[in-house]
Motif scaffolding. Sequence first.
Motif, PDB file in Angstrom:
ATOM      1  N   ILE A 198       0.434 -14.596 -10.885  1.00  0.00           N
ATOM      2  CA  ILE A 198      -0.896 -14.383  -9.639  1.00  0.00           C
ATOM      3  C   ILE A 198      -0.071 -14.678  -8.817  1.00  0.00           C
ATOM      4  CG2 ILE A 198      -2.552 -15.922  -8.771  1.00  0.00           C
ATOM      5  CD1 ILE A 198      -2.930 -14.553 -11.631  1.00  0.00           C
ATOM      6  N   SER A 199       0.856 -14.968  -8.727  1.00  0.00           N
ATOM      7  CA  SER A 199       2.006 -15.553  -6.676  1.00  0.00           C
ATOM      8  C   SER A 199       2.026 -13.340  -6.728  1.00  0.00           C
ATOM      9  CB  SER A 199       2.749 -15.928  -6.593  1.00  0.00           C
ATOM     10  OG  SER A 199       2.202 -17.144  -7.327  1.00  0.00           O
ATOM     11  N   MET A 200       2.745 -12.567  -7.436  1.00  0.00           N
ATOM     12  CA  MET A 200       3.251 -11.121  -7.364  1.00  0.00           C
ATOM     13  C   MET A 200       1.157 -10.822  -6.954  1.00  0.00           C
ATOM     14  SD  MET A 200       5.933 -10.506 -10.222  1.00  0.00           S
ATOM     15  CE  MET A 200       6.237  -9.657 -10.385  1.00  0.00           C
ATOM     16  N   GLN A 201       0.370 -11.070  -8.096  1.00  0.00           N
ATOM     17  CA  GLN A 201      -0.227 -10.347  -7.414  1.00  0.00           C
ATOM     18  C   GLN A 201      -0.907 -10.237  -6.011  1.00  0.00           C
ATOM     19  OE1 GLN A 201      -3.388  -9.713 -10.699  1.00  0.00           O
ATOM     20  NE2 GLN A 201      -5.135 -10.950  -9.478  1.00  0.00           N
ATOM     21  N   ASP A 202      -1.072 -11.315  -5.629  1.00  0.00           N
ATOM     22  CA  ASP A 202      -1.808 -11.802  -4.536  1.00  0.00           C
ATOM     23  C   ASP A 202      -1.044 -11.333  -3.687  1.00  0.00           C
ATOM     24  OD1 ASP A 202      -3.242 -13.958  -2.371  1.00  0.00           O
ATOM     25  OD2 ASP A 202      -1.558 -14.687  -2.157  1.00  0.00           O
ATOM     26  N   TRP A 203       0.340 -11.114  -3.198  1.00  0.00           N
ATOM     27  CA  TRP A 203       1.080 -10.766  -2.809  1.00  0.00           C
ATOM     28  C   TRP A 203       0.260  -8.333  -2.568  1.00  0.00           C
ATOM     29  CZ3 TRP A 203       5.375  -7.024  -3.624  1.00  0.00           C
ATOM     30  CH2 TRP A 203       5.534  -6.133  -2.223  1.00  0.00           C
ATOM     31  N   ALA A 204       0.900  -8.096  -4.148  1.00  0.00           N
ATOM     32  CA  ALA A 204       0.077  -6.741  -3.718  1.00  0.00           C
ATOM     33  C   ALA A 204      -1.230  -6.664  -3.058  1.00  0.00           C
ATOM     34  CB  ALA A 204       0.691  -6.452  -5.407  1.00  0.00           C
ATOM     35  N   ASP A 205      -1.959  -7.729  -3.851  1.00  0.00           N
ATOM     36  CA  ASP A 205      -3.507  -7.150  -3.307  1.00  0.00           C
ATOM     37  C   ASP A 205      -3.452  -7.239  -1.858  1.00  0.00           C
ATOM     38  OD1 ASP A 205      -4.739  -6.829  -5.758  1.00  0.00           O
ATOM     39  OD2 ASP A 205      -5.375  -8.952  -5.982  1.00  0.00           O
ATOM     40  N   ARG A 206      -2.604  -8.018  -1.269  1.00  0.00           N
ATOM     41  CA  ARG A 206      -2.766  -8.216   0.320  1.00  0.00           C
ATOM     42  C   ARG A 206      -1.871  -7.258   0.860  1.00  0.00           C
ATOM     43  NH1 ARG A 206      -1.226 -14.121   3.887  1.00  0.00           N
ATOM     44  NH2 ARG A 206      -1.398 -12.842   6.470  1.00  0.00           N
ATOM     45  N   TRP A 207      -0.475  -7.239   0.959  1.00  0.00           N
ATOM     46  CA  TRP A 207       0.227  -6.457   1.069  1.00  0.00           C
ATOM     47  C   TRP A 207       0.149  -4.785   1.070  1.00  0.00           C
ATOM     48  CZ3 TRP A 207       1.269  -8.727   6.072  1.00  0.00           C
ATOM     49  CH2 TRP A 207       1.439 -10.015   6.012  1.00  0.00           C
ATOM     50  N   LEU A 208       0.093  -4.637   0.194  1.00  0.00           N
ATOM     51  CA  LEU A 208       0.125  -3.567  -0.366  1.00  0.00           C
ATOM     52  C   LEU A 208      -0.648  -2.746  -0.939  1.00  0.00           C
ATOM     53  CD1 LEU A 208       2.755  -4.015  -2.689  1.00  0.00           C
ATOM     54  CD2 LEU A 208       3.043  -2.713  -1.281  1.00  0.00           C
ATOM     55  N   LEU A 209      -2.346  -3.233  -1.125  1.00  0.00           N
ATOM     56  CA  LEU A 209      -3.699  -2.441  -1.346  1.00  0.00           C
ATOM     57  C   LEU A 209      -4.569  -3.153  -0.253  1.00  0.00           C
ATOM     58  CD1 LEU A 209      -3.526  -3.782  -5.541  1.00  0.00           C
ATOM     59  CD2 LEU A 209      -2.763  -1.390  -3.983  1.00  0.00           C
ATOM     60  N   ALA A 210      -3.650  -3.806   0.401  1.00  0.00           N
ATOM     61  CA  ALA A 210      -4.574  -3.867   1.564  1.00  0.00           C
ATOM     62  C   ALA A 210      -4.382  -3.948   2.557  1.00  0.00           C
ATOM     63  CB  ALA A 210      -5.446  -5.306   1.801  1.00  0.00           C
ATOM     64  N   ASP A 211      -4.207  -4.488   4.483  1.00  0.00           N
ATOM     65  CA  ASP A 211      -3.673  -4.963   5.151  1.00  0.00           C
ATOM     66  C   ASP A 211      -2.783  -5.960   5.528  1.00  0.00           C
ATOM     67  OD1 ASP A 211      -6.059  -6.269   6.293  1.00  0.00           O
ATOM     68  OD2 ASP A 211      -6.619  -5.343   7.510  1.00  0.00           O
ATOM     69  N   GLY A 212      -2.982  -6.577   4.494  1.00  0.00           N
ATOM     70  CA  GLY A 212      -1.854  -7.671   5.636  1.00  0.00           C
ATOM     71  C   GLY A 212      -2.889  -8.866   5.595  1.00  0.00           C
ATOM     72  N   SER A 213      -4.338  -9.010   6.174  1.00  0.00           N
ATOM     73  CA  SER A 213      -5.102  -9.772   6.741  1.00  0.00           C
ATOM     74  C   SER A 213      -5.534 -11.089   6.001  1.00  0.00           C
ATOM     75  CB  SER A 213      -6.611  -9.485   7.027  1.00  0.00           C
ATOM     76  OG  SER A 213      -6.104  -7.843   7.750  1.00  0.00           O
ATOM     77  N   ALA A 231      -4.561 -15.997 -14.600  1.00  0.00           N
ATOM     78  CA  ALA A 231      -3.557 -15.341 -15.014  1.00  0.00           C
ATOM     79  C   ALA A 231      -4.275 -13.917 -15.997  1.00  0.00           C
ATOM     80  CB  ALA A 231      -2.350 -15.360 -14.906  1.00  0.00           C
ATOM     81  N   ALA A 232      -5.010 -14.641 -16.578  1.00  0.00           N
ATOM     82  CA  ALA A 232      -5.651 -14.173 -18.490  1.00  0.00           C
ATOM     83  C   ALA A 232      -6.849 -12.940 -17.876  1.00  0.00           C
ATOM     84  CB  ALA A 232      -6.225 -15.134 -19.286  1.00  0.00           C
ATOM     85  N   LEU A 233      -7.473 -13.535 -16.825  1.00  0.00           N
ATOM     86  CA  LEU A 233      -8.046 -12.527 -15.910  1.00  0.00           C
ATOM     87  C   LEU A 233      -7.944 -11.204 -14.949  1.00  0.00           C
ATOM     88  CD1 LEU A 233     -11.782 -14.107 -16.782  1.00  0.00           C
ATOM     89  CD2 LEU A 233     -10.028 -12.444 -18.102  1.00  0.00           C
ATOM     90  N   ARG A 234      -6.779 -11.157 -14.418  1.00  0.00           N
ATOM     91  CA  ARG A 234      -5.938 -11.544 -12.876  1.00  0.00           C
ATOM     92  C   ARG A 234      -7.523 -11.262 -12.143  1.00  0.00           C
ATOM     93  NH1 ARG A 234      -4.565  -5.157 -14.549  1.00  0.00           N
ATOM     94  NH2 ARG A 234      -6.669  -4.850 -15.457  1.00  0.00           N
ATOM     95  N   LEU A 235      -7.524 -12.983 -11.786  1.00  0.00           N
ATOM     96  CA  LEU A 235      -8.755 -12.457 -10.901  1.00  0.00           C
ATOM     97  C   LEU A 235      -7.678 -12.397  -9.443  1.00  0.00           C
ATOM     98  CD1 LEU A 235     -11.046 -14.963 -12.664  1.00  0.00           C
ATOM     99  CD2 LEU A 235     -11.513 -12.742 -12.229  1.00  0.00           C
ATOM    100  N   PRO A 236      -8.592 -11.959  -8.632  1.00  0.00           N
ATOM    101  CA  PRO A 236      -8.033 -12.096  -7.086  1.00  0.00           C
ATOM    102  C   PRO A 236      -8.300 -13.541  -6.407  1.00  0.00           C
ATOM    103  CG  PRO A 236     -10.603 -11.890  -7.231  1.00  0.00           C
ATOM    104  CD  PRO A 236      -9.825 -11.791  -8.565  1.00  0.00           C
ATOM    105  N   THR A 237      -7.048 -14.125  -5.909  1.00  0.00           N
ATOM    106  CA  THR A 237      -6.598 -15.646  -5.057  1.00  0.00           C
ATOM    107  C   THR A 237      -6.740 -15.137  -3.709  1.00  0.00           C
ATOM    108  OG1 THR A 237      -4.568 -15.334  -5.554  1.00  0.00           O
ATOM    109  CG2 THR A 237      -5.837 -16.616  -7.206  1.00  0.00           C
ATOM    110  N   PHE A 238      -6.073 -16.511  -2.696  1.00  0.00           N
ATOM    111  CA  PHE A 238      -5.298 -15.681  -1.774  1.00  0.00           C
ATOM    112  C   PHE A 238      -4.640 -17.574  -1.696  1.00  0.00           C
ATOM    113  CE2 PHE A 238      -9.485 -18.281  -1.498  1.00  0.00           C
ATOM    114  CZ  PHE A 238     -10.302 -19.134   0.220  1.00  0.00           C
TER     115      PHE A 238
END
Length: 305
Positions: free
Chosen positions: A95-110, A249-256
């Motif tokens: 989930i930490s890896m997913q959260d990092w990618a959601d913010r920094w790779l798939l969005a603008d880092g906000s 992790a089971a559902l790949r839910l978004p986090t911040f």
Amino acid sequence: MARELRGHDLQCAIAQAAAVIGDWWSLLIVREVTRGHHRFEELLAELGISRKVLAERLRHLTDHQVLERRPYQTGPERHEYVLTGTGRALAPVLISMQDWADRWLLADGSLTGTAEPDSAEAARVHALRGTPVPAPLLLPATLPPGDGRAPGAASRPLDVVADARATVLFAYPATGVPAPLPPSWGSLPGAVGCTLENRLFRDAEPSLTAEGVAVHGVSTQRPDEQETFAAGEGLTFPLLSDMDAQFAAALRLPTFRAGQTLRLKRLILVVDASRVIRDVIYPVLDIPAAVEEAGRMAMKVVEGP
């Protein structure tokens, strides 16, 4: 496969972890087993990997006690792969890896507690529609009064999907009672409104229960924090603690991440009695409207086609 460790890497925990799960396919296999895909053919279909590479990586993960082989058929004997305690402990890493990618790779880092409706993150959540919730998926639960549990007693594990005709499962970031929220909480888009949401579901729960619909709330707060909040608000439905990120992790839910803690972003799932996710609300842009819409969605599930 992971390379052999040498020199100072032998004393480096990061290098040790990378040697076990640092390979691309190994990480994705752990991801898929966490999502409930346990059998060789299922993993093959989900990953698009060659049989040889899959067999090698499964053997590697089993040798390092991340996965365990369990027989599910005899004549011929066939095995499925389940997470060990070592493997389940990787959920926060995923989930930490997913959260990092959601913010920094798939969005603008906000930093945000929500998402744009047309974002990759929103598309991933909406793709849950029609997929099953892994069974069982047990989380520590704060139970409402009347269950025979003495006040202040420790919570017990509860499946995120209730034994009901439908389950409305709402994820929320955090409430400000009893633990204070980070100073910047009010300025984070999507963070504010968790107490309101719980109150609205509390008010709607009796009529939903009468129709065979259960309500479950889930956050990453500790069970004792949830228990204090639930008692103060008179909640009549369980709150479940995903403090170890098993549900996320089971559902790949978004986090911040706020206040040095991963928080679930606000979303609502409607799940039927066979554990299939029938509807999704994400992002939640209007909390009262979303609570009403979740009730309508659940009643459609109960009424059938």
